[in-house]
Design an enzyme around this catalytic site. Sequence first.
Site, PDB file in Angstrom:
ATOM      1  N   SER A  27      -2.724  -7.461   2.522  1.00 31.25           N
ATOM      2  CA  SER A  27      -3.541  -7.403   4.174  1.00 31.25           C
ATOM      3  C   SER A  27      -3.837  -9.479   4.593  1.00 31.25           C
ATOM      4  CB  SER A  27      -4.404  -6.588   3.939  1.00 31.25           C
ATOM      5  OG  SER A  27      -4.098  -4.903   3.755  1.00 31.25           O
ATOM      6  N   HIS A  56       1.018  -1.205  -0.035  1.00 26.01           N
ATOM      7  CA  HIS A  56       0.128  -0.287   0.013  1.00 26.01           C
ATOM      8  C   HIS A  56       0.969   1.162  -0.071  1.00 26.01           C
ATOM      9  CE1 HIS A  56      -3.213  -2.772   1.901  1.00 26.01           C
ATOM     10  NE2 HIS A  56      -3.742  -2.396   1.609  1.00 26.01           N
ATOM     11  N   LYS A  98     -17.548  -5.748   4.707  1.00 34.81           N
ATOM     12  CA  LYS A  98     -16.101  -6.894   4.906  1.00 34.81           C
ATOM     13  C   LYS A  98     -15.776  -6.509   6.584  1.00 34.81           C
ATOM     14  CE  LYS A  98     -12.599  -7.104   1.561  1.00 34.81           C
ATOM     15  NZ  LYS A  98     -12.106  -6.690   0.856  1.00 34.81           N
ATOM     16  N   ARG A 121      -1.366  -6.267  -8.409  1.00 32.90           N
ATOM     17  CA  ARG A 121      -0.355  -7.153  -8.465  1.00 32.90           C
ATOM     18  C   ARG A 121      -0.429  -8.523  -9.255  1.00 32.90           C
ATOM     19  NH1 ARG A 121      -2.579  -7.579  -1.560  1.00 32.90           N
ATOM     20  NH2 ARG A 121      -4.420  -7.295  -3.477  1.00 32.90           N
TER      21      ARG A 121
HETATM   22  P1  ADP Z   1      -9.779  -3.838  -1.290  1.00 31.39           P
HETATM   23  O1  ADP Z   1     -10.127  -4.411  -0.305  1.00 31.39           O
HETATM   24  O2  ADP Z   1     -10.273  -3.025  -1.572  1.00 31.39           O
HETATM   25  O3  ADP Z   1      -9.355  -4.413  -2.076  1.00 31.39           O
HETATM   26  P2  ADP Z   1      -6.811  -3.260  -0.084  1.00 31.39           P
HETATM   27  O4  ADP Z   1      -7.154  -2.468   0.447  1.00 31.39           O
HETATM   28  O5  ADP Z   1      -6.904  -4.863  -0.151  1.00 31.39           O
HETATM   29  O6  ADP Z   1      -9.138  -3.613  -0.335  1.00 31.39           O
HETATM   30  O7  ADP Z   1      -6.539  -2.740  -1.635  1.00 31.39           O
HETATM   31  C1  ADP Z   1      -6.248  -1.457  -1.664  1.00 31.39           C
HETATM   32  C2  ADP Z   1      -5.710  -0.864  -3.285  1.00 31.39           C
HETATM   33  O8  ADP Z   1      -4.188  -1.783  -2.439  1.00 31.39           O
HETATM   34  C3  ADP Z   1      -6.355  -2.462  -4.258  1.00 31.39           C
HETATM   35  O9  ADP Z   1      -6.137  -1.986  -5.564  1.00 31.39           O
HETATM   36  C4  ADP Z   1      -5.083  -3.033  -4.117  1.00 31.39           C
HETATM   37  O10 ADP Z   1      -5.184  -3.772  -5.343  1.00 31.39           O
HETATM   38  C5  ADP Z   1      -4.024  -2.358  -3.842  1.00 31.39           C
HETATM   39  N1  ADP Z   1      -2.976  -3.719  -3.335  1.00 31.39           N
HETATM   40  C6  ADP Z   1      -2.483  -3.867  -2.283  1.00 31.39           C
HETATM   41  N2  ADP Z   1      -1.815  -4.869  -1.639  1.00 31.39           N
HETATM   42  C7  ADP Z   1      -0.827  -4.102  -2.774  1.00 31.39           C
HETATM   43  C8  ADP Z   1       0.012  -4.566  -3.477  1.00 31.39           C
HETATM   44  N3  ADP Z   1       1.470  -5.071  -2.560  1.00 31.39           N
HETATM   45  N4  ADP Z   1       0.930  -4.046  -4.693  1.00 31.39           N
HETATM   46  C9  ADP Z   1       0.367  -3.297  -4.992  1.00 31.39           C
HETATM   47  N5  ADP Z   1      -0.773  -3.053  -4.831  1.00 31.39           N
HETATM   48  C10 ADP Z   1      -1.455  -3.926  -3.949  1.00 31.39           C
END
Ligand code: ADP
Length: 165
Positions: A130, A19, A43, A92
């Site tokens: 996460s 992030h 969620k 990713r």
């Molecule tokens: P959501 O439930 O909306 O997917 P997340 O917090 O898991 O929420 O992810 C938010 C955004 O950050 C998403 O677009 C996700 O693809 C991106 N993201 C999360 N981890 C990574 C990572 N390791 N590299 C690139 N983007 C990431």
Amino acid sequence: MKKRLAVYPGSFDPTTYGHLDIIRRSLEVFDHLIIAVAGNAEKSGLFTFEERIDLIKALVGDDPRVTIETFKGLLVDYVVSRGARVIIRGLRAVSDFEYEFQLAQTNRAIHPEVETVFMMTSVPYVYLSSSVVKTVAGLGGPVDSFVPPPVQAALEKKFADRLPR
Ligand code: ADP
């Protein structure tokens, strides 16, 4: 000159180096970034919305180019209400594509003027999520290469009572 504003939405449960990489790179392209923690109840996660916000504040809260808030309801409605036209999402592996494609098309159908901009992950974070962090931390494994120290401390605290002795 009009400031270029973008919204980076997500669950941030909790924030990882993946992030933070997207946040840092977004700020190379946009003047101001709203980090928006999705506050829809369905969620449910490990951290409360307040805890997630507090952690993001501890990590990037000093940067005047960043606003951190939570939102409820439709993302695109929220984006428009904040006067923004751009949603940032990270990609990713290919497995992210299907879901993100559907989300972006749906959002466009509702508000065509809002554009979703995708940033490819940086290689070290390609398998970082996460969920992986929560699984490893929950089993007492090391997460220092996945999350910054404040998040690591928060995870340790969360799981302290749950680990088998
Ligand atoms: P959501 O439930 O909306 O997917 P997340 O917090 O898991 O929420 O992810 C938010 C955004 O950050 C998403 O677009 C996700 O693809 C991106 N993201 C999360 N981890 C990574 C990572 N390791 N590299 C690139 N983007 C990431």
